[in-house]
Design an enzyme around this catalytic site. Structure first.
Site, mmCIF file in Angstrom:
data_model
loop_
_atom_site.group_PDB
_atom_site.id
_atom_site.type_symbol
_atom_site.label_atom_id
_atom_site.label_comp_id
_atom_site.label_asym_id
_atom_site.label_seq_id
_atom_site.Cartn_x
_atom_site.Cartn_y
_atom_site.Cartn_z
ATOM 1 N N LYS A 111 0.843 -1.207 0.000
ATOM 2 C CA LYS A 111 0.000 0.000 0.000
ATOM 3 C C LYS A 111 0.874 1.251 0.000
ATOM 4 O O LYS A 111 0.578 2.232 -0.682
ATOM 5 C CB LYS A 111 -0.911 0.024 1.240
ATOM 6 C CG LYS A 111 -1.980 -1.044 1.237
ATOM 7 C CD LYS A 111 -3.122 -0.655 0.299
ATOM 8 C CE LYS A 111 -4.329 -1.542 0.447
ATOM 9 N NZ LYS A 111 -4.407 -2.710 -0.377
ATOM 10 N N LYS A 194 -5.656 -14.722 -13.159
ATOM 11 C CA LYS A 194 -6.576 -14.686 -12.014
ATOM 12 C C LYS A 194 -7.718 -13.715 -12.279
ATOM 13 O O LYS A 194 -7.479 -12.577 -12.674
ATOM 14 C CB LYS A 194 -5.788 -14.257 -10.774
ATOM 15 C CG LYS A 194 -6.569 -14.408 -9.504
ATOM 16 C CD LYS A 194 -5.726 -14.056 -8.297
ATOM 17 C CE LYS A 194 -6.605 -14.000 -7.053
ATOM 18 N NZ LYS A 194 -6.097 -13.098 -6.036
ATOM 19 N N LYS A 197 -11.169 -8.397 -9.539
ATOM 20 C CA LYS A 197 -11.910 -7.155 -9.748
ATOM 21 C C LYS A 197 -10.999 -5.942 -9.632
ATOM 22 O O LYS A 197 -11.152 -4.980 -10.372
ATOM 23 C CB LYS A 197 -13.030 -7.056 -8.717
ATOM 24 C CG LYS A 197 -14.077 -6.042 -9.059
ATOM 25 C CD LYS A 197 -15.350 -6.351 -8.332
ATOM 26 C CE LYS A 197 -15.131 -6.435 -6.837
ATOM 27 N NZ LYS A 197 -14.749 -5.146 -6.246
#
Ligand code: TRP
Length: 331
Positions: A111, A194, A197
Site C-alpha cells: 500500500k 486470475k 476485480k
C-alpha cells in the site's frame, strides 16, 4: 464442532473466482462446522467509500452469499460493524502489538508503494482488527487465500503473546483451512491468470451478471490467432478459456474443443459461444436467487439481525473473559 470464520471486504459484486475459490467451499463447510461468515465493512473503510456505495456493497455481498447457498439457519452471517465488541478487542490487543511489526507486513508495504498519499492508520492496524475478527469468536480454522496467510500468522502471534503475557491458555491458535484439491483457480477473461476485480473489472464474470452480459463478456475474451501445427502448446489466454470451460462445462465438451485445438481446427468463436452458454447455465440458479433476494429487503434485514444476535452472543462472552483476564473487573 470446529469454529470456522471468514470475512470479505464489501467492494462490489462477487465473481466466479470468488465462487470457486471460496464461496462454494463455505457452502460445504457450514454443514459440518460452526461457521461465522461476515462482511468486513470496517476494513473496507481504509479506502474511504461513499456512504451510499458502502451500503449498496454490503447489501450486494449479503445477497450474493445467500444466493450462493449460505444458510442463515446453519451458519452465522453478519456485518462486522453490527458487532462493535470487535473494536474493543482490537484496542486491547493493540497494546501488545509493535508498530515495527505492523510496518513490516507485506500488504502494508505494498500500500505504501502503491498509494503513498493515503497511508492511513487503519491500513497500519489492519492486521490487529483482522486478528480480533478471528479471536473474538475463538475460531479454530480460517479459510484464507495465499494473500492472507501473513495476517493469519500474525493473529497466531498476537494470540500467543496475549496468553503468554497473562499466563493463560485462553486464545486458541487458529490455523488456515485449506480446501486442498477442491480449490479451483479461475483465470480472467483478459488473458491474466486470475479473475480479479481490482486488477480488471472487465475480466470478471459476476454471479449477478445477466445472460446477455455474460455472453458479451465471453465473446470479447482474449484469445490468440489459433494453433498452426499439431501439438502446439496453448497461449495463456487460450489456456484460460479451457480452464473456465473445465469449471463449468461437461468433460465431453472440453474434450471436443481440446481435440479441435490439437487438430488445429478450433474456432474460438464457437468455443466462446459454448462457454458463454455453459457459464450462463451454471450461474442461472444463483442468478435467479440474486434477483429475488435483491427486492426482499425485509428478509435481508432479518438475516442481518439474526446474524448480529448470534455473533454478539459469542463476541460479548469473549470480551467479558478478556476483560477479566486483563484485570478490567473493578466491581
Ligand atoms: N482481510 C481480508 C481480505 O482482504 C478480509 C478479512 C477481514 C478477513 N477480517 C478477516 C478474512 C478475518 C478472514 C478472517 O479479504
Amino acid at each position: 464442532m470446529d469454529r470456522v470464520l471468514s470475512g470479505i471486504r464489501p467492494t462490489g459484486y462477487l465473481h466466479l473466482g470468488n465462487y470457486f475459490g471460496a464461496l462454494k467451499n463455505f457452502v460445504r463447510m457450514q454443514e459440518e462446522n460452526n461457521c461465522y461468515f461476515f462482511i468486513a465493512d470496517y476494513h473496507s473503510l481504509t479506502t474511504h467509500p461513499k456512504p451510499g456505495d458502502l451500503r449498496t456493497n454490503i447489501k450486494n455481498v449479503l445477497v450474493d452469499y445467500l444466493a450462493a447457498g449460505l444458510d442463515p439457519e446453519k451458519c452465522t452471517i453478519y456485518i462486522q460493524s453490527d458487532v462493535p465488541e470487535v473494536c474493543e478487542l482490537a484496542l486491547l490487543l493493540g497494546m501488545n502489538v509493535y508498530v515495527g511489526e505492523l510496518q513490516r507486513v507485506s500488504s502494508f508495504k505494498e500500500k505504501v508503494r502503491r498509494q503513498p498519499d493515503n497511508i492511513n492508520a487503519g491500513l497500519l492496524t489492519y492486521p490487529i482488527l483482522m486478528a480480533s475478527d478471528i479471536l473474538i469468536h475463538r475460531a479454530d480454522k480460517v479459510p484464507v487465500g495465499k494473500d492472507q496467510e501473513q495476517h493469519l500468522e500474525m493473529t497466531r502471534d498476537f494470540a500467543q503473546r496475549f496468553n503468554h503475557i497473562y499466563g493463560v491458555d485462553y486464545f486458541k491458535l487458529p490455523v488456515a483451512y485449506n480446501f486442498g484439491e477442491n480449490l479451483v483457480k479461475i483465470p480472467g477473461l483478459d488473458g491474466s491468470n486470475k479473475m480479479s476485480k481490482s486488477d480488471n473489472e472487465a475480466s470478471c464474470i459476476f454471479l449477478s451478471d445477466s445472460p446477455e452480459v455474460i455472453c458479451k463478456k465471453v465473446m470479447k475474451a482474449v484469445s490468440d490467432s489459433g494453433p498452426t501445427e499439431a501439438g502446439q502448446s496453448k497461449s495463456q489466454a487460450v489456456e484460460n478459456l479451457f480452464s473456465l470451460m473445465e469449471a463449468v462445462s461437461t468433460p465431453d465438451t472440453v474434450a471436443f474443443f481440446e481435440e479441435a485445438y490439437q487438430k488445429c481446427e478450433i474456432r474460438y468463436g464457437d468455443m466462446k459461444k459454448q462457454l458463454a452458454k455453459d457459464i450462463t447455465h451454471f450461474v442461472a440458479p444463483i442468478y435467479e436467487r440474486i434477483i429475488t433476494l435483491r427486492s426482499d429487503d425485509d428478509y435481508l434485514s432479518k438475516v442481518a439481525k439474526l446474524g448480529a444476535e448470534k455473533a454478539r452472543e459469542s463476541a460479548s462472552k469473549t470480551i467479558r473473559e478478556v476483560r477479566e483476564i486483563i484485570g478490567i473487573n473493578y466491581n
